[in-house]
Write an enzyme that holds these catalytic residues in place. Structure first.
Site, PDB file in Angstrom:
ATOM      1  N   SER A 199       0.688  -1.046  -0.018  1.00  0.00           N
ATOM      2  CA  SER A 199      -0.526  -0.321   0.027  1.00  0.00           C
ATOM      3  C   SER A 199       0.667   1.217  -0.042  1.00  0.00           C
ATOM      4  CB  SER A 199      -1.303   0.215   1.425  1.00  0.00           C
ATOM      5  OG  SER A 199       0.402  -0.090   2.722  1.00  0.00           O
ATOM      6  N   LYS A 208      13.302 -11.919  37.818  1.00  0.00           N
ATOM      7  CA  LYS A 208      13.276 -12.816  38.952  1.00  0.00           C
ATOM      8  C   LYS A 208      15.074 -13.081  39.055  1.00  0.00           C
ATOM      9  CE  LYS A 208      15.765 -16.455  38.708  1.00  0.00           C
ATOM     10  NZ  LYS A 208      16.844 -17.131  38.195  1.00  0.00           N
ATOM     11  N   LYS A 213       9.370 -19.108  26.335  1.00  0.00           N
ATOM     12  CA  LYS A 213      10.222 -20.621  26.101  1.00  0.00           C
ATOM     13  C   LYS A 213       9.463 -20.608  24.626  1.00  0.00           C
ATOM     14  CE  LYS A 213      14.197 -21.194  28.726  1.00  0.00           C
ATOM     15  NZ  LYS A 213      15.382 -21.421  27.738  1.00  0.00           N
ATOM     16  N   HIS A 256      11.869 -20.952  37.519  1.00  0.00           N
ATOM     17  CA  HIS A 256      11.723 -21.893  36.111  1.00  0.00           C
ATOM     18  C   HIS A 256      11.208 -23.704  36.672  1.00  0.00           C
ATOM     19  CE1 HIS A 256      14.048 -18.781  35.402  1.00  0.00           C
ATOM     20  NE2 HIS A 256      15.247 -19.537  34.848  1.00  0.00           N
ATOM     21  N   LYS A 265      24.205 -27.174  38.649  1.00  0.00           N
ATOM     22  CA  LYS A 265      25.444 -26.435  37.593  1.00  0.00           C
ATOM     23  C   LYS A 265      26.837 -27.571  37.541  1.00  0.00           C
ATOM     24  CE  LYS A 265      24.192 -22.273  37.810  1.00  0.00           C
ATOM     25  NZ  LYS A 265      23.604 -21.548  36.230  1.00  0.00           N
TER      26      LYS A 265
END
Ligand code: BG6
Length: 481
Positions: free
Chosen positions: A45, A156, A190, A248, A334
């Protein structure tokens, strides 16, 4: 503010690590898709000034030092590192609509400068990307300076426990309305997490077996090979339970355990997650294993006698008719053997024995893959080929990367791209309600009170040996590579 588009975006912490890794790449991607939409429109347009912008004017607030040139270099490097070589026009457009303010966000002078840069904006979105200890002071200075009200994004962990979360919320409510406080848990942005909901609620054959009659256990694993990666000083005040489990992993528990939302609104969805978490019992001390990888205490910023956990495994029980007796097994850590995020739902094996079968069927399983190759793997019993008919377990994999996009948006968006886009458009479904925050802190509260040193585990392992016993028979399901 919700449901109205923002007319400005203010980034506090615009030169920090989160901004570098997530926010600038997300704003660049939004600018890229805005430009391709604009060029599609103008082909149809002719040029249109009134087209809706995905990215409004930005006021970036960073620590004093780099100056405008240093700031632009920072943004360009962030985009390059995370998205590959940028499209020069898109990057220039983004920078041209960004004003850079240097200063301390807790000081009036800095926020008065922000007020000036906002010009006539009346519905800004503020991203509160400042370290938690400075958050409340920044909010109260925002109130004192009377910055225009809009919405505020808060990272968070929301607070450090139940009481501090309530205090943080109370200070936000002095400046913003309840519906304008957007609490971030990036897992809600996610696409692979939303796939869990699509599988459950859009495929009636799955939803009809989604309860204790047919499900024997649920396992949620979040494992990372890397350690604290130079974030030791920050991690010392947090640990695995606050960093990942409270946020999470409990969001994922909520999505597996929730009842079907009453309707298709964001509010109904958020209500159901909070309802599901309200049924989760606080973790029992005997159902918790805390670990710390060998070498953590030698990381920069970590105390030599630190008792902060880098690993947590726990079993949760839910007081709800649907889930009575079904264990929810969670682990996060971890310095582990692999990097993955998975939600594994095991079905009770059928008692039916086929007349030609050689053995009992194993449990059917749905494995939702959240990290890396997002998607799902459905494990079903099938007849094996030839003389041994089984039944044998067969994996039916779905890789979301193979799913064609339904529109021209050009494939998957990263979590923060969805979150910033939603915040700018006044959509609240991908943000955490205060009730969910409160229920999550309640569930993990006993774990936060443990003072004993965590069990040491070798980097590259699956955590302390004791964690292996938590699921009982069947053990933990090893995440797919
Ligand atoms: C963050 C945690 O919220 O999530 C990090 O602070 C963790 O410690 C990260 O590594 C994991 O996120 P993702 O998207 O890589 O699974």
């Amino acid at each position: 503010m919700p449901n109205a588009s923002a007319d400005a975006l203010v980034l506090f912490g615009a030169t920090g690590d989160l901004a570098r890794r997530k926010l600038w790449p997300a704003l660049y991607r939004l600018s890229l898709s805005e430009l391709s939409e604009l060029s599609e429109l103008s082909e149809l347009s002719g040029p249109s000034e009134s087209s809706e912008r995905r990215v409004p004017p930005v006021v970036a607030v960073g620590l004093p030092g780099p100056g405008r040139a240093g700031f632009e270099k920072f943004v360009a490097a962030a985009v390059h590192d995370m998205c590959g070589p940028p499209d020069g026009t898109v990057l220039r457009r983004l920078l041209a609509r960004t004003c850079f303010v240097e200063g301390d966000t807790t000081r009036r002078g800095t926020l008065e400068e922000v007020a000036g840069a906002l010009r006539s904006a009346v519905r800004p979105v503020y991203f509160l990307g400042v370290p938690p200890p400075r958050a409340i002071a920044t909010i109260s200075t925002m109130g004192a300076v009377r910055l225009p009200q809009g919405a505020v994004l808060v990272e968070k962990p929301f607070g450090n426990d139940l009481d501090s979360a309530r205090r943080l919320n109370a200070s936000l409510l002095k400046v913003f309305s309840a519906g304008s406080v957007l609490r971030i848990d990036h897992y809600l942005g996610k696409e692979a997490v939303e796939n869990l909901l699509a599988f459950r609620f859009c495929n009636p054959f799955l939803e009809s077996v989604w309860d204790r009659r047919t499900i024997s256990r649920v396992q949620i694993t979040h494992c990372e090979v890397r350690g604290v990666d130079g974030r030791g000083a920050l991690y010392e005040g947090i640990g695995a339970v606050r960093d990942v489990v409270q946020s999470h992993l409990l969001q994922l528990v909520g999505m597996v355990a929730m009842e079907r939302p009453a309707d298709g609104t964001a509010e109904a969805f958020r209500e159901r997650i909070a309802d599901a978490l309200a049924g989760v019992r606080p973790v029992a001390p005997g159902h918790l294993v805390r670990g710390q990888y060998a070498g953590y205490r030698a990381e920069a910023g970590v105390a030599a006698d630190s008792t902060v956990e880098t690993f947590a495994a726990l079993r949760l029980d839910i007081d709800a008719e649907r889930w009575r007796g079904v264990p929810f097994l969670l682990r996060s850590g971890k310095g582990l053997a692999s990097t993955a995020i998975e939600v594994v739902v095991d079905f009770v094996p059928t008692e039916h024995r086929l007349w030609f079968a050689r053995r009992e069927p194993g449990p059917a399983r749905v494995r939702f893959r959240i990290g890396g190759h997002g998607g799902a793997v459905l494990t079903l019993n099938a007849r094996g080929p030839g003389a041994d008919p089984g039944p044998v377990p067969v994996d039916l994999p779905l890789d979301l990367a193979d799913v064609p996009a339904a529109d021209a948006s050009g494939g998957a968006w990263e979590a923060y791209t969805h979150l910033l886009s939603d915040a700018l458009q006044g959509r609240t479904g991908r943000f955490v309600s205060m009730r969910t925050v409160e229920e999550s802190w309640r569930v993990v509260a006993p774990a936060l009170e443990v003072r004993e040193a965590p069990l040491e585990y070798p980097p590259g392992s699956w955590g302390p040996r004791k964690a292996a016993d938590l699921p009982g028979g069947g053990g933990w399901c090893v995440p797919l590579p």
